[in-house]
Design an enzyme around this catalytic site. Sequence first.
Site, PDB file in Angstrom:
ATOM      1  N   HIS A   1       0.671  -1.003   0.013  1.00 48.84           N
ATOM      2  CA  HIS A   1      -0.199  -0.452  -0.247  1.00 48.84           C
ATOM      3  C   HIS A   1       0.782   0.723  -0.003  1.00 48.84           C
ATOM      4  O   HIS A   1       0.689   2.388  -0.920  1.00 48.84           O
ATOM      5  CB  HIS A   1      -0.687   0.341   1.251  1.00 48.84           C
ATOM      6  CG  HIS A   1      -1.643   1.078   1.148  1.00 48.84           C
ATOM      7  ND1 HIS A   1      -2.820   1.990   0.856  1.00 48.84           N
ATOM      8  CD2 HIS A   1      -0.986   2.593   2.184  1.00 48.84           C
ATOM      9  CE1 HIS A   1      -2.897   3.300   1.284  1.00 48.84           C
ATOM     10  NE2 HIS A   1      -2.019   3.379   1.701  1.00 48.84           N
TER      11      HIS A   1
ATOM     12  N   HIS B   1       1.726   5.187  -2.157  1.00 50.80           N
ATOM     13  CA  HIS B   1       1.970   6.221  -2.248  1.00 50.80           C
ATOM     14  C   HIS B   1       3.576   7.279  -3.321  1.00 50.80           C
ATOM     15  O   HIS B   1       3.635   7.884  -3.742  1.00 50.80           O
ATOM     16  CB  HIS B   1       2.213   6.594  -0.714  1.00 50.80           C
ATOM     17  CG  HIS B   1       1.049   6.319   0.060  1.00 50.80           C
ATOM     18  ND1 HIS B   1      -0.305   8.307  -0.298  1.00 50.80           N
ATOM     19  CD2 HIS B   1       1.220   5.719   0.971  1.00 50.80           C
ATOM     20  CE1 HIS B   1      -0.376   7.550   0.436  1.00 50.80           C
ATOM     21  NE2 HIS B   1      -0.735   6.496   1.377  1.00 50.80           N
TER      22      HIS B   1
ATOM     23  N   GLU C   1      -4.992   9.230  -0.122  1.00 51.25           N
ATOM     24  CA  GLU C   1      -6.377   8.101   0.100  1.00 51.25           C
ATOM     25  C   GLU C   1      -6.847   7.947  -1.224  1.00 51.25           C
ATOM     26  O   GLU C   1      -6.802   6.710  -1.476  1.00 51.25           O
ATOM     27  CB  GLU C   1      -6.064   7.806   1.169  1.00 51.25           C
ATOM     28  CG  GLU C   1      -4.965   7.820   2.114  1.00 51.25           C
ATOM     29  CD  GLU C   1      -4.387   6.701   2.525  1.00 51.25           C
ATOM     30  OE1 GLU C   1      -3.043   6.754   3.163  1.00 51.25           O
ATOM     31  OE2 GLU C   1      -4.466   5.699   1.342  1.00 51.25           O
TER      32      GLU C   1
ATOM     33  N   SER D   1      -3.537   1.048  -4.541  1.00 51.24           N
ATOM     34  CA  SER D   1      -2.899   0.114  -3.974  1.00 51.24           C
ATOM     35  C   SER D   1      -4.293  -0.569  -3.407  1.00 51.24           C
ATOM     36  O   SER D   1      -4.620  -2.166  -3.466  1.00 51.24           O
ATOM     37  CB  SER D   1      -2.533   0.028  -2.739  1.00 51.24           C
ATOM     38  OG  SER D   1      -3.236   0.840  -1.884  1.00 51.24           O
TER      39      SER D   1
HETATM   40  N1  HBI Z   1       1.397   6.421   9.968  1.00 52.43           N
HETATM   41  N2  HBI Z   1       2.715   4.684   9.008  1.00 52.43           N
HETATM   42  C1  HBI Z   1       1.998   5.401   8.760  1.00 52.43           C
HETATM   43  N3  HBI Z   1       1.516   5.552   7.727  1.00 52.43           N
HETATM   44  C2  HBI Z   1       0.398   7.130   7.119  1.00 52.43           C
HETATM   45  O1  HBI Z   1      -0.143   7.134   6.220  1.00 52.43           O
HETATM   46  C3  HBI Z   1      -0.229   7.409   8.625  1.00 52.43           C
HETATM   47  C4  HBI Z   1       0.083   7.211   9.690  1.00 52.43           C
HETATM   48  N4  HBI Z   1      -0.322   8.278  11.105  1.00 52.43           N
HETATM   49  C5  HBI Z   1      -0.725   8.949  11.121  1.00 52.43           C
HETATM   50  C6  HBI Z   1      -1.707   9.058   9.810  1.00 52.43           C
HETATM   51  N5  HBI Z   1      -1.291   8.680   8.698  1.00 52.43           N
HETATM   52  C7  HBI Z   1      -2.880   9.552   9.353  1.00 52.43           C
HETATM   53  O2  HBI Z   1      -3.669   9.559  10.582  1.00 52.43           O
HETATM   54  C8  HBI Z   1      -2.776  10.929   8.816  1.00 52.43           C
HETATM   55  O3  HBI Z   1      -3.811  11.749   8.394  1.00 52.43           O
HETATM   56  C9  HBI Z   1      -2.179  11.298  10.020  1.00 52.43           C
HETATM   57 FE    FE Z   2      -1.751   5.863   2.447  1.00 54.56          FE
END
Ligand code: HBI
Ligand code: FE
Length: 285
Positions: free
Chosen positions: A137, A142, A183, A202
């Site tokens: 994913h 991304h 997303e 994804s």
């Molecule tokens: N941590 N590794 C990772 N990947 C993410 O996409 C991610 C995260 N922590 C918080 C988060 N996304 C979401 O809460 C965002 O909206 C900040």
């Molecule tokens: Fe994501």
Amino acid sequence: AAFLEAVAEKSGSGALRGDYTHADAQYVVRQDWNAYTPDEHALWRRLYARQAKLLPGRAADVYIEGLAKLEAEDGIPRFDQVSEKLHAATGWRLVAVPGLVPDQTFFEHLAARRFPVTVWLRTPAEVDYIVEPDIFHDFFGHVPLLFNPVFADHLQEYGKGGLKAMPLGGLPYLARLYWYTIEFGLMETAQGLRAYGAGILSSGGEIEHCLTSPKPRRIAFDVERVMRTLYRIDDYQDTYFVIRDFEQLFQETAPDFTPIYARLSQQAPYPANTLLPGEKHWKVD
Ligand code: HBI
Ligand code: FE
């Protein structure tokens, strides 16, 4: 850490998949590329081939161009090699993480042009649906867009905005913005609507659903409307928001959101399937 319980409870899995014991203060770990098994590389190739076949006519060209630069079809990629190539293009690097990291940490990484990529790969049983983001994913979904300079700038600004939003209580609104763009975002092109969101690109099924199903709404992007709209985390989206291009995303998310947060905190959010009278939307018959 309290964060791990919180996210585990959010993801409903009771515990997070990743091994956080060796993570540093920014939740960064080493990607032990030699530890991936031949079966994992084979599963990566299978996931990659399935998704790549679905991209033409559905994914935005800018995503397809970025994916090609990654040359990741033959097996699980090495983050350090990708970081060299990515850094030369837009100043971004990948950092290996055990999985979800605290919001604050996540925003700090984005604000420093570091994209957190989970190190573990899903199991064959999770080919069609997975609760927590895995390496497929994060990387396949991304990383390709990070080669685009405007998107790369937007994501860094988003990280900075997140750090500003937290003390203002703006996190829920920014999470909706992230969800409905990074997303699950759609883009209007001369050939029709195209997907650029990582959660769509994804996913085996949603890449078709988001463009052709008559069920979901497809609404013109408006930052305050997005920040006021709830989202689904356990099913296909009920609403997709459509941008013209990344310039629009960058411009519309540049202002200081404090006044918007103040307004939104006094208003009830919209359910995920809302369509307001008069707002521009795309119909799919
Ligand atoms: N941590 N590794 C990772 N990947 C993410 O996409 C991610 C995260 N922590 C918080 C988060 N996304 C979401 O809460 C965002 O909206 C900040
Ligand atoms: Fe994501």
